[in-house]
Design an enzyme around this catalytic site. Structure first.
Site, PDB file in Angstrom:
ATOM      1  N   ASP A 450       0.985  -1.147   0.047  1.00 33.19           N
ATOM      2  CA  ASP A 450       0.028   0.045   0.107  1.00 33.19           C
ATOM      3  C   ASP A 450       0.809   1.285   0.121  1.00 33.19           C
ATOM      4  OD1 ASP A 450      -3.103   1.052   0.781  1.00 33.19           O
ATOM      5  OD2 ASP A 450      -1.579   2.099   1.692  1.00 33.19           O
ATOM      6  N   ILE A 451       0.620   2.035  -0.948  1.00 29.62           N
ATOM      7  CA  ILE A 451       1.572   3.383  -0.970  1.00 29.62           C
ATOM      8  C   ILE A 451       1.001   4.277   0.164  1.00 29.62           C
ATOM      9  CG2 ILE A 451       1.820   5.206  -2.566  1.00 29.62           C
ATOM     10  CD1 ILE A 451       1.058   3.801  -5.034  1.00 29.62           C
ATOM     11  N   GLU A 493      -4.630   2.362  -4.229  1.00 27.99           N
ATOM     12  CA  GLU A 493      -3.225   2.290  -4.037  1.00 27.99           C
ATOM     13  C   GLU A 493      -2.453   1.085  -3.617  1.00 27.99           C
ATOM     14  OE1 GLU A 493      -4.741   4.404  -0.487  1.00 27.99           O
ATOM     15  OE2 GLU A 493      -5.239   4.112  -2.409  1.00 27.99           O
TER      16      GLU A 493
END
Length: 569
Positions: A450-451, A493
C-alpha cells in the site's frame, strides 16, 4: 375395596407421570418488573414457552439490580431466598436476562442449581473467560452498538463536532464506559475522524446532568450508554429522568435500548428489541429441553440492532429524513392518504396502465401490419441483392465481434492505468497457485503493498500526479520482481504480490527490496514516496481468503507502526 383402590391408582398413574415429566423453567431477570426493558423481554420468553410449558411451571424472579446495584447485603439475602425457595421447586433449566443475572449465576449458580443448564441473554459486555470449565452455559450476547450509533450520528448530522457518551460507574455502566474508552482511543488515532471529539460523562449528579445538557453547543449530540445511579447514589429512572433530560437538552439524545428510550424523548439510533431477544433465548431453552445437547448450541455473538427513530424528535431537531437508513422504522410518523389506501390506489393505477398497454399494443400491431405489407412488396424485388449484401455484412460483423471480444477479455483482466493484471485476474490465477501448493507444498508467499499517504498526494498534487505515482510504483515492481513472480493492481493504491517458491525469510527480503526501491522514486514534485507491505506465507489448509486476511492484518500493523516498513504476518 382393595380392587377399587387398585383401579384408582392405575387410572391416576399416567397423570402423575405427566406431571412429573413436565419441565420447569426459571427466568432470573437482572432488574424489576416495572422496568420496561425487563417487562418486554419477559413477555417474549413467556410467549414462546406458552405452547410447551405450563404457566405455573415458569418461575420468574427479579433481582432489582438497578435499585440495589453492588449491594452485597442484598445479594446475600437473595442467595438465601433462592436456596430456600427452589429446594421445593427445582428448575430443569435457568434463563438469565441481562448482565447482573448472568454474573450472579456465574458466581453462585453451582451453589444454587448444581449442574443445571443455563441460557443467558442480554449480555452487553461478555468475557468468554468466565465460561472456562463451564460446559452447562450457552446463550445470546446482546452486545452493544456504540460504533454503529456513532457512525449513524455522523450520517444524520454531518456537522457534529462533539459526541458525549453518557454512563455511570456501577457494574454494567462501568463496563460499557470501559468499552467506550477503547473506542475513543481508536477514534483519536483515526485521521479521518480527527475533527470529531468523543467525550465520556460518568461522574455527575442527576441535576448536574440536566444543567450540562442545557449548556452544550449546537454541534454536540448525546449517546446514552447505561445509567443506573448517579455519583450520589440516586437511582436514574428511564421513565422519569430520561424525558426530563431530553426535554431540557438543546441537542439530540441517541440511544440503543429501544423500548425504554423511544417515546421518552430519545431521537433514536441503532436499537435492540428486548421482546425478540427474550423470544430467541426461550427458543434455545426449548431446544435443550427437547434433548439437543448443549454443546451443539453455539453462543450467539450479538443481538440484532436496527435503526429506529421518533418522528417528533426528528422534526424537533430538523433532521433530514432522506438521510435515514433505508430500513429505518420511524415511530409516530404521520400516515399519508396513499399509505392509508395503498392497495386500492395501486390497483386502480395498475388497471389503468393495463388498459393503456392493451390499447398501445393494438395500435402498434395495426401499424406494423400495414408497414409489413409495404416492406414485403419491396423485399420481393430486392431479395437476391439483399441476401448477398447481408451475407457480406455478417462476415464483417463476425470478424469485428471476434476482435472486440478479444479486446474486452484483455481489458477485463488488465488494469488500464498501470498495465498490470487486475483484481479479477488475481482472483483467478492465485487460486491456481493455491491448488498447486496443496499438491506439492512448494513455498508460496503473498504480500499486500500500500502506497503511504496516497490520498495526501492526490489532494496536494492532483490526481494526474497520483496516476504518475501509481505507474512509477508499478514499473518498479515489475522491474524488481523475478520473472515467475506476479504482481496485480489490487485496487486504489494497493498491489497484490505473489511469490511462488519463496520461504518466509526470502519473501521478507524481497519485500524489503521493493520497499527500498520505491523509496528512491521521484515523480514530478513529489519528493518522497514510500510504501508499507504486509507479507504472509501459505501454510497447510490456507485458503485465498485466509492468507489475504493475514497479509492485510500485517499491512495494517505496518501502517499503525509508522508506515514505510515490511511486517510479516
Amino acid at each position: 375395596m382393595a380392587a377399587k383402590l387398585l383401579f384408582f391408582l392405575l387410572w391416576l398413574t399416567p397423570f402423575l407421570t405427566l406431571a412429573k415429566d413436565e419441565s420447569t423453567v426459571l427466568l432470573i431477570n437482572s432488574y424489576h418488573p416495572q422496568y420496561q426493558w425487563t417487562a418486554e423481554l419477559t413477555r417474549g420468553v413467556q410467549d414462546v414457552l406458552t405452547a410447551s410449558i405450563h404457566a405455573e411451571n415458569l418461575h420468574i424472579e427479579y433481582m432489582d439490580e438497578r435499585r440495589f446495584v453492588d449491594d452485597l447485603v442484598y445479594t446475600t439475602k437473595l442467595i438465601n431466598l433462592l436456596l430456600y425457595k427452589y429446594q421445593q421447586y427445582e428448575p430443569d433449566i435457568i434463563i438469565t436476562s441481562d448482565d447482573h443475572a448472568y454474573n450472579f449465576m456465574i458466581e453462585h449458580g453451582e451453589k444454587l442449581f448444581p449442574g443445571k443448564p443455563i441460557v443467558f441473554c442480554g449480555i452487553n459486555v461478555f468475557a468468554p473467560e468466565t465460561l472456562k470449565d463451564r460446559n452447562n452455559i450457552t446463550g445470546i450476547q446482546e452486545g452493544m452498538e456504540i460504533e454503529g450509533n456513532l457512525d449513524l450520528i455522523l450520517q444524520l448530522q454531518p456537522a457534529t463536532r462533539q459526541i458525549v457518551m453518557l454512563g455511570d460507574t456501577t457494574g454494567l455502566g462501568l463496563r460499557m464506559v470501559e468499552r467506550a474508552q477503547q473506542i475513543k482511543s481508536q477514534w483519536q488515532d483515526d485521521p479521518s475522524k480527527k475533527q470529531i471529539t468523543l467525550e465520556i460523562w460518568d461522574q455527575f449528579s442527576i441535576d448536574e446532568l440536566f444543567q450540562k445538557a442545557e449548556s452544550v453547543g449546537s454541534d454536540t449530540v448525546f449517546l446514552m450508554l447505561a445509567i443506573h445511579k448517579d455519583k450520589l447514589g440516586n437511582y436514574f429512572s428511564f421513565e422519569h429522568h430520561l424525558p426530563i433530560l431530553t426535554r431540557r437538552s438543546k441537542v439530540p439524545v441517541y440511544g440503543m435500548w429501544g423500548s425504554i428510550m423511544i417515546g421518552n424523548g430519545v431521537i433514536g439510533g441503532m436499537m435492540n428489541d428486548p421482546y425478540s431477544h427474550g423470544q430467541n433465548a426461550a427458543q434455545i431453552a426449548l431446544k435443550i429441553l427437547d434433548g439437543v445437547p448443549l454443546s451443539n448450541i453455539e453462543i450467539q455473538d450479538k443481538a440484532n440492532y436496527s435503526p429506529v427513530f421518533d418522528y417528533n424528535q426528528l422534526k424537533r431537531f430538523d433532521i433530514d429524513l432522506n438521510r435515514l437508513p433505508s430500513d429505518s422504522i420511524v415511530i409516530d410518523r404521520p400516515v399519508s392518504l396513499y399509505e392509508q389506501h395503498t392497495t386500492l390506489i395501486n390497483s386502480t393505477i395498475a388497471f389503468v396502465i393495463f388498459l393503456i398497454v392493451i390499447i398501445s399494443v393494438l395500435i402498434v400491431n395495426i401499424n406494423r401490419r400495414i408497414a409489413a405489407q409495404e416492406k414485403l412488396r419491396l423485399f420481393n424485388q430486392k431479395l437476391e441483392s439483399t441476401v448477398q449484401l447481408r451475407t457480406k455484412a455478417l462476415d464483417e460483423r463476425n470478424k469485428e465481434l471476434k476482435a472486440a471480444s478479444q479486446i474486452l477479455q484483455s481489458l477485463a483482466y488488465t488494469d488500464v492505468l498501470t498495465g498490470l493484471p487486475n483484481r479479477r485476474a488475481a482472483s483467478s490465477e492465485v487460486v491456481a497457485h493455491i491448488q498447486r501448493y496443496n499438491v506439492d507444498y512448494h513455498p508460496l508467499a503473498v504480500a499486500i503493498l500500500d502506497i503511504d499517504l496516497f490520498k495526501q498526494i492526490n489532494d496536494t498534487f492532483g490526481h494526474q500526479t497520483g496516476d504518475e505515482v501509481l505507474c512509477a510504483v508499478s514499473k518498479v515492481l515489475k522491474e524488481t520482481l523475478r520473472p515467475n513472480d506476479r504482481v496485480y493492481r489490487w485496487g486504489g493504491e494497493e498491489f497484490l504480490i505473489v511469490l511462488p517458491g519463496t520461504n518466509l525469510e526470502f519473501s521478507s527480503a524481497v519485500c524489503q527490496r521493493l520497499r527500498v526501491n520505491i523509496s528512491q522514486i521521484s515523480v514530478s514534485s513529489v519528493s518522497t514516496i514510500t510504501a508499507s507491505i504486509g507479507v504472509a506465507n501459505f501454510i497447510k489448509g490456507d485458503s485465498f481468503e485466509s492468507i489475504l486476511q493475514r497479509a492485510d492484518k500485517a499491512l495494517y500493523t505496518a501502517k499503525n507502526n509508522g508506515r514505510n516498513q515490511v511486517v510479516v504476518g
